[in-house]
Design a protein around this motif. Structure first.
Motif, PDB file in Angstrom:
ATOM      1  N   THR A 107     -24.751 -22.102  -3.149  1.00  0.00           N
ATOM      2  CA  THR A 107     -24.378 -22.351  -1.755  1.00  0.00           C
ATOM      3  C   THR A 107     -22.981 -22.943  -1.652  1.00  0.00           C
ATOM      4  OG1 THR A 107     -26.690 -22.736  -1.156  1.00  0.00           O
ATOM      5  CG2 THR A 107     -25.021 -23.600   0.334  1.00  0.00           C
ATOM      6  N   TYR A 108     -22.665 -23.858  -2.546  1.00  0.00           N
ATOM      7  CA  TYR A 108     -21.385 -24.567  -2.445  1.00  0.00           C
ATOM      8  C   TYR A 108     -20.232 -23.756  -3.031  1.00  0.00           C
ATOM      9  CZ  TYR A 108     -24.475 -28.252  -1.032  1.00  0.00           C
ATOM     10  OH  TYR A 108     -25.428 -28.960  -0.345  1.00  0.00           O
ATOM     11  N   LEU A 109     -20.544 -22.634  -3.663  1.00  0.00           N
ATOM     12  CA  LEU A 109     -19.500 -21.685  -4.018  1.00  0.00           C
ATOM     13  C   LEU A 109     -19.186 -20.770  -2.843  1.00  0.00           C
ATOM     14  CD1 LEU A 109     -20.662 -20.529  -7.585  1.00  0.00           C
ATOM     15  CD2 LEU A 109     -18.797 -22.107  -7.044  1.00  0.00           C
ATOM     16  N   ALA A 110     -20.178 -20.606  -1.942  1.00  0.00           N
ATOM     17  CA  ALA A 110     -20.040 -19.627  -0.865  1.00  0.00           C
ATOM     18  C   ALA A 110     -19.699 -20.231   0.485  1.00  0.00           C
ATOM     19  CB  ALA A 110     -21.345 -18.816  -0.741  1.00  0.00           C
ATOM     20  N   LEU A 111     -20.198 -21.444   0.767  1.00  0.00           N
ATOM     21  CA  LEU A 111     -19.971 -22.021   2.094  1.00  0.00           C
ATOM     22  C   LEU A 111     -18.480 -22.181   2.373  1.00  0.00           C
ATOM     23  CD1 LEU A 111     -22.701 -24.806   2.342  1.00  0.00           C
ATOM     24  CD2 LEU A 111     -22.637 -22.628   3.553  1.00  0.00           C
ATOM     25  N   PRO A 112     -18.041 -21.862   3.591  1.00  0.00           N
ATOM     26  CA  PRO A 112     -16.607 -21.974   3.913  1.00  0.00           C
ATOM     27  C   PRO A 112     -16.138 -23.421   3.877  1.00  0.00           C
ATOM     28  CG  PRO A 112     -17.890 -21.552   5.889  1.00  0.00           C
ATOM     29  CD  PRO A 112     -18.835 -21.389   4.740  1.00  0.00           C
ATOM     30  N   LEU A 113     -14.842 -23.579   3.648  1.00  0.00           N
ATOM     31  CA  LEU A 113     -14.254 -24.914   3.548  1.00  0.00           C
ATOM     32  C   LEU A 113     -14.459 -25.711   4.838  1.00  0.00           C
ATOM     33  CD1 LEU A 113     -12.597 -26.881   1.834  1.00  0.00           C
ATOM     34  CD2 LEU A 113     -10.519 -25.828   2.757  1.00  0.00           C
ATOM     35  N   LEU A 114     -14.466 -25.022   5.983  1.00  0.00           N
ATOM     36  CA  LEU A 114     -14.675 -25.700   7.261  1.00  0.00           C
ATOM     37  C   LEU A 114     -16.001 -26.450   7.262  1.00  0.00           C
ATOM     38  CD1 LEU A 114     -13.880 -26.189  10.230  1.00  0.00           C
ATOM     39  CD2 LEU A 114     -15.060 -24.042  10.799  1.00  0.00           C
ATOM     40  N   VAL A 118     -25.494 -21.374  11.781  1.00  0.00           N
ATOM     41  CA  VAL A 118     -25.740 -20.914  10.404  1.00  0.00           C
ATOM     42  C   VAL A 118     -24.885 -19.695  10.086  1.00  0.00           C
ATOM     43  CG1 VAL A 118     -27.457 -19.956   8.837  1.00  0.00           C
ATOM     44  CG2 VAL A 118     -28.075 -21.843  10.330  1.00  0.00           C
ATOM     45  N   ALA A 119     -24.793 -18.768  11.017  1.00  0.00           N
ATOM     46  CA  ALA A 119     -24.045 -17.543  10.768  1.00  0.00           C
ATOM     47  C   ALA A 119     -22.561 -17.816  10.576  1.00  0.00           C
ATOM     48  CB  ALA A 119     -24.254 -16.564  11.922  1.00  0.00           C
ATOM     49  N   ARG A 120     -22.015 -18.726  11.354  1.00  0.00           N
ATOM     50  CA  ARG A 120     -20.574 -18.985  11.291  1.00  0.00           C
ATOM     51  C   ARG A 120     -20.194 -19.946  10.178  1.00  0.00           C
ATOM     52  NH1 ARG A 120     -17.826 -17.528  16.243  1.00  0.00           N
ATOM     53  NH2 ARG A 120     -16.184 -19.012  15.774  1.00  0.00           N
ATOM     54  N   LEU A 121     -21.054 -20.929   9.895  1.00  0.00           N
ATOM     55  CA  LEU A 121     -20.695 -21.956   8.915  1.00  0.00           C
ATOM     56  C   LEU A 121     -21.557 -21.925   7.664  1.00  0.00           C
ATOM     57  CD1 LEU A 121     -19.976 -25.090  11.137  1.00  0.00           C
ATOM     58  CD2 LEU A 121     -18.395 -23.368  10.293  1.00  0.00           C
ATOM     59  N   GLY A 122     -22.699 -21.236   7.696  1.00  0.00           N
ATOM     60  CA  GLY A 122     -23.539 -21.137   6.509  1.00  0.00           C
ATOM     61  C   GLY A 122     -24.586 -22.221   6.408  1.00  0.00           C
ATOM     62  N   ASN A 123     -24.588 -23.181   7.326  1.00  0.00           N
ATOM     63  CA  ASN A 123     -25.552 -24.268   7.254  1.00  0.00           C
ATOM     64  C   ASN A 123     -25.947 -24.671   8.663  1.00  0.00           C
ATOM     65  OD1 ASN A 123     -26.446 -27.260   6.801  1.00  0.00           O
ATOM     66  ND2 ASN A 123     -26.376 -26.343   4.779  1.00  0.00           N
ATOM     67  N   GLY A 124     -27.236 -24.916   8.871  1.00  0.00           N
ATOM     68  CA  GLY A 124     -27.718 -25.193  10.216  1.00  0.00           C
ATOM     69  C   GLY A 124     -28.018 -26.651  10.453  1.00  0.00           C
ATOM     70  N   ILE A 125     -28.644 -26.922  11.570  1.00  0.00           N
ATOM     71  CA  ILE A 125     -29.025 -28.265  11.988  1.00  0.00           C
ATOM     72  C   ILE A 125     -30.547 -28.331  12.052  1.00  0.00           C
ATOM     73  CG2 ILE A 125     -28.979 -29.923  13.897  1.00  0.00           C
ATOM     74  CD1 ILE A 125     -26.337 -29.685  12.428  1.00  0.00           C
ATOM     75  N   VAL A 150      -3.995 -30.920  12.231  1.00  0.00           N
ATOM     76  CA  VAL A 150      -5.415 -30.596  12.145  1.00  0.00           C
ATOM     77  C   VAL A 150      -5.867 -29.950  13.444  1.00  0.00           C
ATOM     78  CG1 VAL A 150      -7.760 -31.517  11.859  1.00  0.00           C
ATOM     79  CG2 VAL A 150      -5.857 -32.499  10.556  1.00  0.00           C
ATOM     80  N   ASN A 151      -6.501 -28.773  13.356  1.00  0.00           N
ATOM     81  CA  ASN A 151      -7.064 -28.139  14.545  1.00  0.00           C
ATOM     82  C   ASN A 151      -8.252 -28.977  15.030  1.00  0.00           C
ATOM     83  OD1 ASN A 151      -5.282 -25.949  14.448  1.00  0.00           O
ATOM     84  ND2 ASN A 151      -6.633 -24.825  13.045  1.00  0.00           N
ATOM     85  N   VAL A 152      -8.196 -29.426  16.256  1.00  0.00           N
ATOM     86  CA  VAL A 152      -9.238 -30.310  16.784  1.00  0.00           C
ATOM     87  C   VAL A 152     -10.599 -29.628  16.766  1.00  0.00           C
ATOM     88  CG1 VAL A 152      -9.997 -31.588  18.829  1.00  0.00           C
ATOM     89  CG2 VAL A 152      -7.586 -31.592  18.172  1.00  0.00           C
ATOM     90  N   ASP A 153     -10.633 -28.316  17.012  1.00  0.00           N
ATOM     91  CA  ASP A 153     -11.924 -27.622  17.036  1.00  0.00           C
ATOM     92  C   ASP A 153     -12.497 -27.370  15.645  1.00  0.00           C
ATOM     93  OD1 ASP A 153     -10.036 -25.746  16.327  1.00  0.00           O
ATOM     94  OD2 ASP A 153     -10.930 -24.125  17.505  1.00  0.00           O
ATOM     95  N   SER A 154     -11.752 -27.737  14.597  1.00  0.00           N
ATOM     96  CA  SER A 154     -12.284 -27.591  13.240  1.00  0.00           C
ATOM     97  C   SER A 154     -13.155 -28.784  12.842  1.00  0.00           C
ATOM     98  CB  SER A 154     -11.148 -27.433  12.219  1.00  0.00           C
ATOM     99  OG  SER A 154     -10.387 -28.630  12.122  1.00  0.00           O
ATOM    100  N   ILE A 155     -13.183 -29.794  13.674  1.00  0.00           N
ATOM    101  CA  ILE A 155     -14.074 -30.941  13.438  1.00  0.00           C
ATOM    102  C   ILE A 155     -15.417 -30.619  14.091  1.00  0.00           C
ATOM    103  CG2 ILE A 155     -14.433 -33.402  13.821  1.00  0.00           C
ATOM    104  CD1 ILE A 155     -11.368 -33.681  14.013  1.00  0.00           C
TER     105      ILE A 155
END
Length: 768
Positions: free
Chosen positions: A324-331, A509-516, A668-673
């Motif tokens: 998972t941590y090889l694939a999840l995006p840096l964001l 999940v689709a955009r970041l790879g991890n859900g809530i 830093v892009n504010v929407d990246s937080i």
């Protein structure tokens, strides 16, 4: 076997995608690329290039430069794929607790079982089938035409990619189980009726799939809907079937890495468990006084379940780290690292500040306790009818939670509030655009718009509507005939709540790879509707939270099918059949594990092999929320937990206002937080094995910061293959150890005690 210069469905020569991309980049060609006839140069216009090689940053980059759009037109749903998928679905779950997905529910840390494990078993069996069973030509040569037709039906020849995917999806879809049934059997001394278990599992899974089908223009078809965790599996599929030349670096890398990890996993998982939590602080404190050792265990220990926060520990056990941590995006990972830092500070501060009487209980535990720290007797309080007995409650007192667990509940509520606010404020434009494109029959993902995919018939909307109807009726039977204590109106509200939350969770999940985790919201609503009924709370959560969870998992499979050009109707059939099979076999697995490991699963700490932490957490939430007015109400001990829903929305709203005025601050892009992600990881360490945290961070830094940015060509071609190989090797070995050493086939055979396998905590911290 197909060579690298094999042919696509139009009969024109095509190279594997990564090779073709490299040639286009190196030559600077502006010619056409891929079956969708898109200009390669235009695909790279918005992509960062380093030395002429694209850096994978977005969903569009994944679509254009990672996953091949090739379609050989080979069959998908055959007798062979159907038979093998069904057998592995049943065998993997039914063999005396050996189903890996169910096993990890009862592990110290719940791990998502990679599809690589099932993929490799099916790959081996499928190729053996193709090689050993007679094919059509054997009978045609003798003039036996009827037998030739039968032989072709049984063995159509080479075990192709699409057959392989269909069989794997049948097997993997069958792994889902009912959380309510697990808890009911474990905590309420009740034998669960097989019909109840089967129908409940079927109902939640199929309802989730129906929702996914209706939402697929939003949550599956667009390019930004990546489902990052599926990429190692997709890459391994393509490598095994399209990259088989003897000199292929990718296929050699896969098998070398797979074999090396399988051998290595024997050490941290069995022979040398200290490798799962190398803590300099724990080792150095062996001869310290008990008070110092206790503090060190709570802060630095973490190799065993619920031991400590694992600060500074290094884990070398890949079964818990995962690809998972090889694939999840840096964001996503960057936001999670901020959450981890908050988590260390908050949990240590809560425990040593004795917030919520934290020192009366273990620092980490998902169990419920009495005020003096003993385990809470919920059977006495709720009785054989599973309803609150006020007199018994007066005697036993209100259930208490470990301080860090209360913090986790609170951050979970922040996450849910933040998720809703983030999707509505930051992503609402994306949602509108996705539905607009779906309405006009266009999607930005080339894997959806290519002619090869469009030639397949889509699943009609009414099929998904029928699934929703059947699942509703199955659940209704459980409510009316089972011992759920859940009224029909509660059942309907649960489904409506799950349907409302599902699109938000799928987007994240689709955009970041991890859900809530949305479980706290579901149990909060259930507690308000059905006070004094913990079993009712469990089932309400199952038909709301489990529906959301199933929707996310099945949406990932739909995306994998889109990447690999599986006909939609075949994919639909495979998922529905896998769900039906899984509804039966998972009941057998649940009954077997609960029966044989009951004492360990009920223990607040468990062991480093078996743990009830996950199901304990669900049960604790159900019990406490069934007493919501007394525990979480205006005069309750934990009133700040439900208030967290509102508190989670406020910062995101402020962030959005700032973003509209200053979209970039200090570079830093504010929407990246992504605040809901930060909140979730701020409560991440309340249970389980925490010695893996630093290792997951280092894995993410190496893969996403160093390799992805400075070696983008290697990243694009090899990172997902490497992750898939490591997952497959580790999980195959755990499967074998479950039989040989962990007691899945009878008595356990522990490795002899030595320095690397101490009798107490594996990291040499003090056993509390």
């Amino acid at each position: 076997m197909t060579s690298p210069a094999s042919r696509d469905s139009q009969g024109t020569p095509s190279l594997p995608f990564t090779t073709a991309v490299d040639e286009k980049l190196s030559s600077g060609s502006a010619g056409k690329f891929g079956p969708d006839e898109e200009n390669f140069k235009s695909m790279a216009d918005d992509t960062m290039l380093i030395k002429g090689t694209p850096v994978i940053q977005s969903g569009a980059d994944v679509s254009n430069f990672v996953v091949d759009d090739r379609d050989d037109g080979d069959p998908a749903l055959t007798f062979r794929s159907f038979f093998l998928g069904t057998v592995i679905a049943g065998l993997g779950a039914a063999l005396a607790q050996a189903g890996l997905a169910m096993i990890y529910i009862f592990k110290p840390t719940v791990v998502t079982v990679s599809g690589i494990f099932l993929l490799l078993i099916l790959y081996t069996l499928g190729n053996a089938w193709a090689l050993l069973l007679p094919q059509r030509h054997v009978f045609e040569a003798r003039g036996w035409r009827r037998l030739a037709k039968v032989a072709h039906f049984v063995n159509p020849g080479t075990f192709g990619l699409k057959e392989h995917v269909a069989a794997t999806i049948i097997a993997s879809t069958a792994s889902g189980a009912s959380s309510a049934v697990n808890n009911f059997a474990l905590f309420y001394d009740a034998s669960v009726n097989a019909t109840t278990a089967v129908l409940a599992t079927f109902s939640t899974a199929v309802f989730g799939y129906g929702l996914v089908g209706l939402l697929r223009p939003l949550t599956v078809h667009p390019a930004e809907m990546v489902y990052w965790g599926q990429l190692p599996t997709v890459t391994v599929f393509q490598s095994l079937h399209w990259d088989m030349a003897t000199t292929s670096k990718r296929i050699r890398m896969f098998w070398y890495s797979f074999t090396a990890m399988a051998i290595w996993e024997i050490f941290p998982a069995y022979i040398f468990p200290t490798l799962n939590g190398i803590s300099i602080f724990c080792i150095a404190s062996v001869h310290a006084n008990p008070n110092t050792r206790t503090v060190f265990t709570n802060i630095f220990g973490g190799a065993n379940g619920n031991e400590g926060l694992g600060l500074g520990s290094i884990s070398l056990d890949w079964q818990y780290i995962g690809s998972t941590y090889l694939a999840l995006p840096l964001l996503q990972q960057g936001n999670s690292w901020i959450g981890f830092i908050i988590c260390y500070v908050a949990m240590a501060g809560i425990y040593y500040g004795n917030v919520w009487n934290a020192k009366n209980y273990p620092m980490l535990s998902t169990s419920i306790f009495t005020l003096n720290g003993t385990r809470y007797n919920q059977t006495f309080v709720f009785g054989p009818s599973f309803r609150l007995n006020e007199t018994a409650l007066q005697i036993e007192g209100l259930p208490q939670l470990a301080g860090p667990t209360v913090w986790t509940y609170m951050t979970a509520c922040w996450s849910i509030g933040g998720l809703l606010a983030h999707c509505l404020l930051f992503w609402r434009g994306y949602a509108r655009e996705s539905f607009r494109l779906a309405k006009t029959g266009k999607q930005p993902d080339r894997h959806w718009v290519v002619s090869a995919m469009q030639k397949y018939r889509e699943v009609p909307w009414w099929w998904y509507g029928l699934l929703l109807t059947l699942s509703f009726l199955a659940g209704l039977i459980v409510v009316l005939k089972g011992s759920t204590t859940l009224p029909v109106y509660g059942y309907i509200i649960a489904l409506l709540l799950g349907s409302f939350i599902a699109p938000f969770s799928n987007l994240l999940v689709a955009r970041l790879g991890n859900g809530i985790a949305t479980n706290q919201l579901m149990k909060m609503v259930a507690g308000a509707l059905h006070p004094g009924k913990p079993v009712s709370n469990l089932y309400f959560s199952m038909w709301s939270h489990d529906v959301v969870q199933t929707a996310v998992i099945l949406a990932g499979d739909l995306k994998m099918g889109q990447y690999l050009k599986i006909p939609p109707r075949v994919l639909f059939s495979a998922q529905v059949w896998g769900t039906i099979v899984g509804a039966f076999v998972n009941y057998a697995v649940m009954a077997s594990i609960v029966s044989s490991q009951r004492v360990t699963l009920l223990d607040p700490r468990g062991t480093n092999v078996w743990s009830g932490a996950d199901v304990q957490s669900l049960n604790s939430a159900a019990v406490t929320w069934s007493l919501a007015g007394k525990i979480y109400g205006a005069h309750g001990h934990y009133i700040w937990v439900p208030i967290g829903l509102i508190l989670g929305m406020i910062p995101t709203t402020i962030q959005y206002i700032i973003f509209k005025r200053w979209p970039v601050i200090a570079g830093v892009n504010v929407d990246s937080i992504i605040l809901p992600v930060i909140y979730m990881y701020a409560g991440w360490m309340s249970s389980g094995v925490n010695s893996i945290i630093l290792s997951t961070i280092l894995t993410g830094i190496v893969s996403q910061v160093w390799v992805r940015r400075y070696h983008p060509g290697w990243y694009r071609k090899y990172i997902y293959v490497l992750g898939g190989a490591f997952d497959g090797g580790a999980q195959v070995m755990i499967f074998m150890l479950s039989f040989a050493a962990y007691g899945a086939s009878g008595n356990p055979r522990p490795f002899p005690t030595w320095w690397g396998n101490p009798s107490g905590n594996a990291d040499h911290c003090m056993e509390l």
